[in-house]
Design an enzyme around this catalytic site. Structure first.
Site, mmCIF file in Angstrom:
data_model
loop_
_atom_site.group_PDB
_atom_site.id
_atom_site.type_symbol
_atom_site.label_atom_id
_atom_site.label_comp_id
_atom_site.label_asym_id
_atom_site.label_seq_id
_atom_site.Cartn_x
_atom_site.Cartn_y
_atom_site.Cartn_z
ATOM 1 N N LYS A 117 0.860 -1.184 0.000
ATOM 2 C CA LYS A 117 0.000 0.000 0.000
ATOM 3 C C LYS A 117 0.893 1.230 0.000
ATOM 4 C CE LYS A 117 -4.006 1.917 2.397
ATOM 5 N NZ LYS A 117 -3.552 3.234 2.749
ATOM 6 N N CYS A 404 -21.413 23.865 29.872
ATOM 7 C CA CYS A 404 -22.655 24.485 30.348
ATOM 8 C C CYS A 404 -22.882 24.294 31.847
ATOM 9 C CB CYS A 404 -23.851 23.957 29.561
ATOM 10 S SG CYS A 404 -24.162 22.218 29.858
HETATM 11 S S1 IVH Z 1 -7.750 -0.725 -3.389
HETATM 12 C C1 IVH Z 1 -12.200 -0.322 -2.538
HETATM 13 N N1 IVH Z 1 -5.196 -1.196 -3.637
HETATM 14 O O1 IVH Z 1 -5.355 3.066 -0.131
HETATM 15 C C2 IVH Z 1 -10.757 -0.543 -2.848
HETATM 16 N N2 IVH Z 1 -5.840 0.845 -2.586
HETATM 17 O O2 IVH Z 1 -7.505 3.170 2.059
HETATM 18 C C3 IVH Z 1 -9.890 0.555 -2.342
HETATM 19 N N3 IVH Z 1 -3.982 2.273 -1.912
HETATM 20 O O3 IVH Z 1 -7.728 5.202 -1.541
HETATM 21 C C4 IVH Z 1 -8.618 0.750 -3.017
HETATM 22 N N4 IVH Z 1 -2.377 0.944 -2.628
HETATM 23 O O4 IVH Z 1 -5.277 5.491 -2.222
HETATM 24 C C5 IVH Z 1 -6.124 -0.335 -3.182
HETATM 25 N N5 IVH Z 1 -2.990 -1.771 -3.935
HETATM 26 C C6 IVH Z 1 -3.896 -0.911 -3.496
HETATM 27 C C7 IVH Z 1 -3.549 0.327 -2.892
HETATM 28 C C8 IVH Z 1 -4.570 1.181 -2.439
HETATM 29 C C9 IVH Z 1 -2.658 2.097 -2.039
HETATM 30 C C10 IVH Z 1 -4.637 3.446 -1.280
HETATM 31 C C11 IVH Z 1 -5.653 4.144 -2.153
HETATM 32 C C12 IVH Z 1 -6.959 4.044 -1.431
HETATM 33 C C13 IVH Z 1 -6.522 3.813 -0.026
HETATM 34 C C14 IVH Z 1 -7.585 3.009 0.711
#
Ligand code: IVH
Length: 670
Positions: A117, A404
């Site tokens: 991520k 309050c």
């Molecule tokens: S999937 C509904 N895949 O994380 C699916 N997100 O907290 C949501 N992100 O807004 C997204 N790497 O900015 C997905 N491999 C990945 C990701 C990823 C980074 C970020 C993205 C998203 C946030 C979700």
């Protein structure tokens, strides 16, 4: 130089810096070189450091960035861009899988697509006939900003796909980010790499975006014309084939233990990577299963973000303040000596509640270990008692509301048979100033009326100036008084008037949510609004105190009903709803219902086979049907599972309601 002259000099420099910030961040038209800008900033920094008497509270030195921009056209996402729920501990992962099993009503082996991520900002790319047509920021998840030209400047984003067989219409999603080494070059301008990416992406002029080297890694699809994918990992392979950058560390793993092991491995490795990671994302790999699991109100059931270990640091508690929230909850907050944790300066930490303070024996003046995990509010992990001052005193939690002066109460929880951890002000509603302010902030917040240009700070200011006392006052503001306020002007006042005007049209569910009733979040508000259908019915029920009407609504339980009752038995609250009804245009959200079960209602009795009630309900709803929770003349079908309730069957029979089996239901669904 005399103090007075120093102050003057300092204020002039601040004014100049603000002017250049505006030119750079909002207008994307800087008129001085970066070096001159840095020089000016350094002069201000020096003045601040050498002259402690200067009031640096609002110094722009530490908060560079951009304002949410009105520069871009808005774009409604075809498929909402939701966020992910977070897991911090191994148990969270076990729970995540357990919830899946519960939803499916059975245990199965699940394969996960595992992806690093990246801590950047997400973007959506719509390709039509192989050409990039719409490039959009996430925005609030439903509506983003059209930033196609800026996105096109990123070398990892192809404007055209040459690969044969690329889908005719497809929306590809991924993360825009800046590499660590590139961030170092511009670190004075932005608080962290994510801000740098998002700031640069939203420059009015794409040439400005180009100046900051951004990257893009693709990770999923939003809308896809013909979706024949069986596995998410197959889609990732195709992304690579089509010419997108995908993460080299992507993997498919098959159980929670493997996930935990891989998480440990990447957590160590992350420091040697050339971009910031804040965790791993796990997605159920089977797309069919993803579709079955679906979404809760803001996150998929089939995916989770597993965050890396929280960052922590040591600091001193300067004070303990009690904040009063929208529902009257008294929350203790530690004001701490500012400390940098993982790139963010922390000066507040939540203390949760009075028991927590007692348990950890946190006192003013203590040296404490403070933790910031993901996006959650920092909290204190432990006190270093060896460093405690001998004269320090135990913290006494107030029993009167600090706003309050009313009595406070820790309610008895019928379920746990314990007193609630949270102490609350008993002065319901708008009579307690802090509660009133927080309620108004909630009323205008993003998921409620979402009024552009009217943020929390403005509400505080308008409250102090006695411009507002109740939500309805927002629609009766005196703009000639506003436009002469510091920081305001003709244009900003008229913009505010416009956005308030356009916020007057609101859907019923958002309206109910905006009232800020305890236990009525957006999901419950939606359920209620779907059942009462329109605002007049809603007012009829609450006006006549027929709260039991709500008990027929699936998903609305005793807690919610009690909360609705205590809220609307307060006449002031009832009046607010009626006043607002006369000001606002409250629309029933029309759902386009064209599924196979349109206008059909269902109720279940007995245990279903291989599917949970929740999933069966969502299956019916997906096909435009409705489920009811009691037998009435509105019911079309009673679906029977194993060991159905006899009285229900008898009642249904006597009312000529069709009684069908689970199989019959599946047949109805083809
Ligand atoms: S999937 C509904 N895949 O994380 C699916 N997100 O907290 C949501 N992100 O807004 C997204 N790497 O900015 C997905 N491999 C990945 C990701 C990823 C980074 C970020 C993205 C998203 C946030 C979700």
């Amino acid at each position: 130089m005399e103090k007075k002259d120093l102050k003057k000099k300092y204020n002039l420099k601040i004014k100049e810096l603000l002017k250049h910030n505006k030119l750079y961040y909002e207008k994307s038209k800087p008129i001085i070189t970066d070096a001159d800008y840095d020089k000016l900033k350094n002069q201000i920094k020096e003045l601040e450091e050498n002259n402690k008497f200067l009031n640096t509270k609002n110094s722009p030195i530490n908060n560079v960035g951009y304002k949410p921009s009105k520069l871009f056209e808005k774009y409604k996402h075809k498929v909402p861009m939701l966020s992910l729920s977070n897991a911090f501990y191994d148990e969270d992962l076990i729970n995540f899988e357990k919830k899946i099993f519960n939803y499916l009503s059975k245990k199965i082996d699940i394969n996960y697509s595992v992806e690093p991520k990246i801590d950047g900002v997400s973007a959506s790319l719509t390709y039509i006939n192989k050409k990039l047509i719409y490039g959009v920021s996430r925005g609030d998840g439903n509506i983003g900003e059209l930033i196609t030209e800026n996105l096109k400047t990123i070398k990892d984003i192809p404007s055209e796909i040459v690969y044969p067989g690329f889908p005719n219409e497809i929306e590809i999603r991924g993360e825009v980010f800046i590499k660590k080494k590139d961030f170092l070059k511009i670190k004075d301008k932005f608080a962290n790499p994510r801000n740098a990416a998002s700031g640069s992406l939203r420059q009015k002029n794409p040439d400005e975006t180009k100046k900051i080297p951004l990257n893009f890694i693709a990770y999923s699809f939003g809308y896809i014309g013909h979706n024949n994918y069986k596995y998410h990992s197959d889609f990732l392979k195709d992304l690579k084939k089509w010419g997108f950058v995908v993460n080299n560390d992507n993997k498919v793993l098959s159980n929670i233990n493997e996930l935990i092991e891989f998480h440990k491995f990447i957590e160590k490795k992350r420091f040697s990577l050339n971009y910031d990671l804040d965790g791993l994302v796990y997605k159920v790999n089977d797309i069919n299963l993803q579709n079955r699991l679906g979404y809760t109100s803001n996150a998929p059931r089939w995916a989770i973000a597993h965050k890396f270990s929280p960052d922590n640091s040591t600091t001193k508690v300067l004070n303990i303040e009690i904040q009063v929230g929208r529902t009257g909850a008294l929350t203790p907050v530690a004001k701490v000596e500012p400390v940098n944790i993982g790139g963010v300066v922390v000066s507040n930490a939540t203390l949760h509640n009075e028991d927590e303070i007692k348990r950890k024996d946190i006192r003013i003046g203590d040296i404490v270990k403070i933790e910031r995990a993901g996006d959650v509010i920092p909290h204190i992990i432990s006190v270093d008692k060896s460093k405690r001052n001998k004269n320090s005193k135990e913290f006494i939690f107030p029993i009167k509301c600090p706003s309050c002066g009313s009595n406070t109460l820790r309610e008895f929880n019928q379920l746990t048979k314990k007193n609630d951890a949270v102490r609350r002000c008993t002065n319901e509603s708008y009579e307690c100033n802090r509660i009133a302010i927080e309620k108004i902030k909630h009323f205008i917040s993003k998921d409620a009326l979402n009024i552009d240009g009217l943020g929390k700070k403005v509400i505080e200011k308008f409250w102090d100036l006695k411009f507002i006392r109740k939500p309805q006052d927002i629609f009766n503001l005196n703009y000639s008084k506003i436009k002469i306020l510091e920081g305001w002007g003709e244009l900003s006042a008229s913009n505010l008037r416009q956005s308030i005007e356009s916020a007057k049209t609101v859907t019923l569910n958002k309206f109910i949510y905006s009232l800020g009733i305890r236990h009525i979040g957006s999901e419950n508000a939606k359920t209620i609004s779907e059942n009462v259908m329109n605002i007049d019915n809603f007012i009829k029920i609450i006006g006549k105190k027929n709260f039991d009407n709500f008990s027929n609504i699936d998903g609305i339980g005793e807690t919610q009903i009690n909360s609705l009752k205590s809220y609307f038995l307060n006449k002031a609250n009832l009046k607010i709803v009626i006043d607002l009804k006369n000001i606002l245009n409250i629309e029933t959200e029309k759902q386009i219902k064209n599924g196979i079960l349109v206008n059909k209602t269902f109720m279940f009795t007995g245990k279903l086979d291989g599917i949970s009630r929740a999933e069966a309900k969502s299956l019916i709803e997906k096909n435009s049907g409705t489920t009811l929770s009691s037998i009435s003349k509105n019911l079309d079908y009673l679906v029977t599972g194993e060991k159905p309730t006899k009285s229900k069957i008898n009642r249904a029979k006597s009312m000529n309601i069709k009684i069908i089996s689970q199989n019959d239901l599946l047949k109805l669904l083809n």
